[in-house]
Design a protein around this motif. Sequence first.
Motif, PDB file in Angstrom:
ATOM      1  N   VAL A   1     102.658  36.683 101.055  1.00 30.47           N
ATOM      2  CA  VAL A   1     102.889  37.120  99.678  1.00 30.47           C
ATOM      3  C   VAL A   1     101.591  37.128  98.873  1.00 30.47           C
ATOM      4  CG1 VAL A   1     104.140  36.586  97.552  1.00 30.47           C
ATOM      5  CG2 VAL A   1     105.251  36.239  99.756  1.00 30.47           C
ATOM      6  N   PHE A   2     100.812  36.041  98.981  1.00 26.96           N
ATOM      7  CA  PHE A   2      99.607  35.904  98.172  1.00 26.96           C
ATOM      8  C   PHE A   2      98.368  36.255  98.996  1.00 26.96           C
ATOM      9  CE2 PHE A   2     102.477  32.678  96.249  1.00 26.96           C
ATOM     10  CZ  PHE A   2     102.673  33.341  95.051  1.00 26.96           C
ATOM     11  N   ASN A   3      97.455  36.978  98.366  1.00 26.08           N
ATOM     12  CA  ASN A   3      96.222  37.335  99.053  1.00 26.08           C
ATOM     13  C   ASN A   3      95.202  36.207  98.958  1.00 26.08           C
ATOM     14  OD1 ASN A   3      95.812  37.785  96.267  1.00 26.08           O
ATOM     15  ND2 ASN A   3      94.143  39.163  96.703  1.00 26.08           N
ATOM     16  N   LEU A   4      94.298  36.175  99.947  1.00 21.61           N
ATOM     17  CA  LEU A   4      93.252  35.153  99.958  1.00 21.61           C
ATOM     18  C   LEU A   4      92.094  35.553  99.062  1.00 21.61           C
ATOM     19  CD1 LEU A   4      93.166  34.294 103.753  1.00 21.61           C
ATOM     20  CD2 LEU A   4      94.320  33.061 101.925  1.00 21.61           C
ATOM     21  N   TRP A   5      91.669  36.798  99.166  1.00 20.52           N
ATOM     22  CA  TRP A   5      90.597  37.310  98.320  1.00 20.52           C
ATOM     23  C   TRP A   5      90.635  38.817  98.330  1.00 20.52           C
ATOM     24  CZ3 TRP A   5      89.085  34.251 102.645  1.00 20.52           C
ATOM     25  CH2 TRP A   5      88.652  34.965 103.741  1.00 20.52           C
ATOM     26  N   THR A   6      89.849  39.398  97.446  1.00 21.78           N
ATOM     27  CA  THR A   6      89.652  40.841  97.385  1.00 21.78           C
ATOM     28  C   THR A   6      88.211  41.110  97.770  1.00 21.78           C
ATOM     29  OG1 THR A   6      91.221  40.937  95.549  1.00 21.78           O
ATOM     30  CG2 THR A   6      89.861  42.873  95.928  1.00 21.78           C
ATOM     31  N   ASN A   7      88.008  41.989  98.741  1.00 22.26           N
ATOM     32  CA  ASN A   7      86.625  42.232  99.168  1.00 22.26           C
ATOM     33  C   ASN A   7      85.944  43.245  98.256  1.00 22.26           C
ATOM     34  OD1 ASN A   7      87.776  44.599 100.020  1.00 22.26           O
ATOM     35  ND2 ASN A   7      87.479  44.233 102.188  1.00 22.26           N
TER      36      ASN A   7
ATOM     37  N   LEU B   1      92.790  44.098  99.398  1.00 19.92           N
ATOM     38  CA  LEU B   1      93.274  42.722  99.431  1.00 19.92           C
ATOM     39  C   LEU B   1      93.222  42.199 100.864  1.00 19.92           C
ATOM     40  CD1 LEU B   1      96.382  43.071  97.108  1.00 19.92           C
ATOM     41  CD2 LEU B   1      94.130  42.215  96.513  1.00 19.92           C
ATOM     42  N   VAL B   2      92.724  40.991 101.023  1.00 15.81           N
ATOM     43  CA  VAL B   2      92.647  40.354 102.335  1.00 15.81           C
ATOM     44  C   VAL B   2      93.692  39.242 102.375  1.00 15.81           C
ATOM     45  CG1 VAL B   2      91.187  39.054 103.927  1.00 15.81           C
ATOM     46  CG2 VAL B   2      90.201  40.888 102.538  1.00 15.81           C
ATOM     47  N   TYR B   3      94.610  39.339 103.310  1.00 13.93           N
ATOM     48  CA  TYR B   3      95.653  38.337 103.487  1.00 13.93           C
ATOM     49  C   TYR B   3      95.298  37.434 104.668  1.00 13.93           C
ATOM     50  CZ  TYR B   3      98.531  40.951 100.224  1.00 13.93           C
ATOM     51  OH  TYR B   3      99.014  41.554  99.098  1.00 13.93           O
ATOM     52  N   ALA B   4      96.065  36.382 104.850  1.00 12.11           N
ATOM     53  CA  ALA B   4      95.809  35.462 105.949  1.00 12.11           C
ATOM     54  C   ALA B   4      96.055  36.127 107.298  1.00 12.11           C
ATOM     55  CB  ALA B   4      96.683  34.219 105.815  1.00 12.11           C
ATOM     56  N   THR B   5      96.889  37.142 107.335  1.00  8.35           N
ATOM     57  CA  THR B   5      97.158  37.832 108.592  1.00  8.35           C
ATOM     58  C   THR B   5      95.979  38.682 109.047  1.00  8.35           C
ATOM     59  OG1 THR B   5      98.205  39.622 107.359  1.00  8.35           O
ATOM     60  CG2 THR B   5      99.637  37.898 108.211  1.00  8.35           C
ATOM     61  N   ASP B   6      95.047  38.973 108.150  1.00 10.44           N
ATOM     62  CA  ASP B   6      93.882  39.769 108.508  1.00 10.44           C
ATOM     63  C   ASP B   6      92.808  38.945 109.219  1.00 10.44           C
ATOM     64  OD1 ASP B   6      95.139  41.879 107.270  1.00 10.44           O
ATOM     65  OD2 ASP B   6      94.122  41.539 105.353  1.00 10.44           O
ATOM     66  N   ASN B   7      92.842  37.642 109.064  1.00  7.15           N
ATOM     67  CA  ASN B   7      91.855  36.757 109.667  1.00  7.15           C
ATOM     68  C   ASN B   7      92.579  35.848 110.657  1.00  7.15           C
ATOM     69  OD1 ASN B   7      89.752  35.095 110.315  1.00  7.15           O
ATOM     70  ND2 ASN B   7      89.177  34.665 108.199  1.00  7.15           N
ATOM     71  N   LEU B   8      92.178  35.911 111.918  1.00 10.03           N
ATOM     72  CA  LEU B   8      92.881  35.200 112.980  1.00 10.03           C
ATOM     73  C   LEU B   8      92.775  33.680 112.829  1.00 10.03           C
ATOM     74  CD1 LEU B   8      94.529  35.709 115.510  1.00 10.03           C
ATOM     75  CD2 LEU B   8      92.425  35.618 116.817  1.00 10.03           C
ATOM     76  N   ILE B   9      91.637  33.183 112.360  1.00  5.70           N
ATOM     77  CA  ILE B   9      91.450  31.730 112.214  1.00  5.70           C
ATOM     78  C   ILE B   9      92.356  31.183 111.118  1.00  5.70           C
ATOM     79  CG2 ILE B   9      89.803  29.920 111.590  1.00  5.70           C
ATOM     80  CD1 ILE B   9      87.633  31.654 112.887  1.00  5.70           C
ATOM     81  N   SER B  10      92.377  31.843 109.971  1.00  4.60           N
ATOM     82  CA  SER B  10      93.215  31.351 108.884  1.00  4.60           C
ATOM     83  C   SER B  10      94.699  31.478 109.226  1.00  4.60           C
ATOM     84  CB  SER B  10      92.899  32.078 107.583  1.00  4.60           C
ATOM     85  OG  SER B  10      93.182  33.449 107.694  1.00  4.60           O
ATOM     86  N   LEU B  11      95.075  32.552 109.896  1.00  4.01           N
ATOM     87  CA  LEU B  11      96.478  32.703 110.306  1.00  4.01           C
ATOM     88  C   LEU B  11      96.871  31.599 111.277  1.00  4.01           C
ATOM     89  CD1 LEU B  11      99.094  34.382 110.276  1.00  4.01           C
ATOM     90  CD2 LEU B  11      98.171  35.638 112.218  1.00  4.01           C
ATOM     91  N   GLY B  12      96.008  31.316 112.238  1.00  2.00           N
ATOM     92  CA  GLY B  12      96.307  30.260 113.202  1.00  2.00           C
ATOM     93  C   GLY B  12      96.420  28.890 112.559  1.00  2.00           C
ATOM     94  N   LEU B  13      95.540  28.590 111.619  1.00  2.90           N
ATOM     95  CA  LEU B  13      95.599  27.292 110.948  1.00  2.90           C
ATOM     96  C   LEU B  13      96.833  27.164 110.060  1.00  2.90           C
ATOM     97  CD1 LEU B  13      91.842  26.730 110.077  1.00  2.90           C
ATOM     98  CD2 LEU B  13      93.197  25.521 111.771  1.00  2.90           C
ATOM     99  N   PHE B  14      97.196  28.257 109.369  1.00  4.47           N
ATOM    100  CA  PHE B  14      98.408  28.225 108.555  1.00  4.47           C
ATOM    101  C   PHE B  14      99.656  28.037 109.415  1.00  4.47           C
ATOM    102  CE2 PHE B  14      96.365  30.405 104.785  1.00  4.47           C
ATOM    103  CZ  PHE B  14      96.701  29.430 103.874  1.00  4.47           C
TER     104      PHE B  14
END
Length: 136
Positions: free
Chosen positions: A23-29, A34-47
């Motif tokens: 639902v919530f984005n991590l940052w805007t490049n 919008l960059v979500y946690a699903t776009d980054n494998l490390i953050s998705l795995g940790l979540f």
Amino acid sequence: MIQRIQTIYLLLTAIVSSGLIFVFNLWTNSEGTLVYATDNLISLGLFIASAVLALVSIFMYSNRKLQFVLGRLNIILNFFLLGFFVYQSLNLSGETNVSEKGIGMFLPIISIVLLVLANKAIKKDEDLVKSVDRLR
């Protein structure tokens, strides 16, 4: 024993770690996407690891010491996730890739607060059981 207050805290942690990342984005490049946690494998795995650890901890209600240790491990995991976000936002000079932080970067802080509350309730239950055992 699933109706205890720490179960609610752990369930809320699992919801924050697994549901709100979509639902919530991590940052805007810098391009404005919008960059979500699903776009980054490390953050998705940790979540997802944090959510799974919280769900496993819910069903460890018969072993409160292990439940407490799993809560502490989950807090450490969320600190690593928070550190990863700080590294991502500060590593880039001039914020070329991370131009605007999103509310998703604060989700590990919410998880940490909920996990601390859950561990406090688990410790309270453990102390209550120990005090009852002394009376026998």
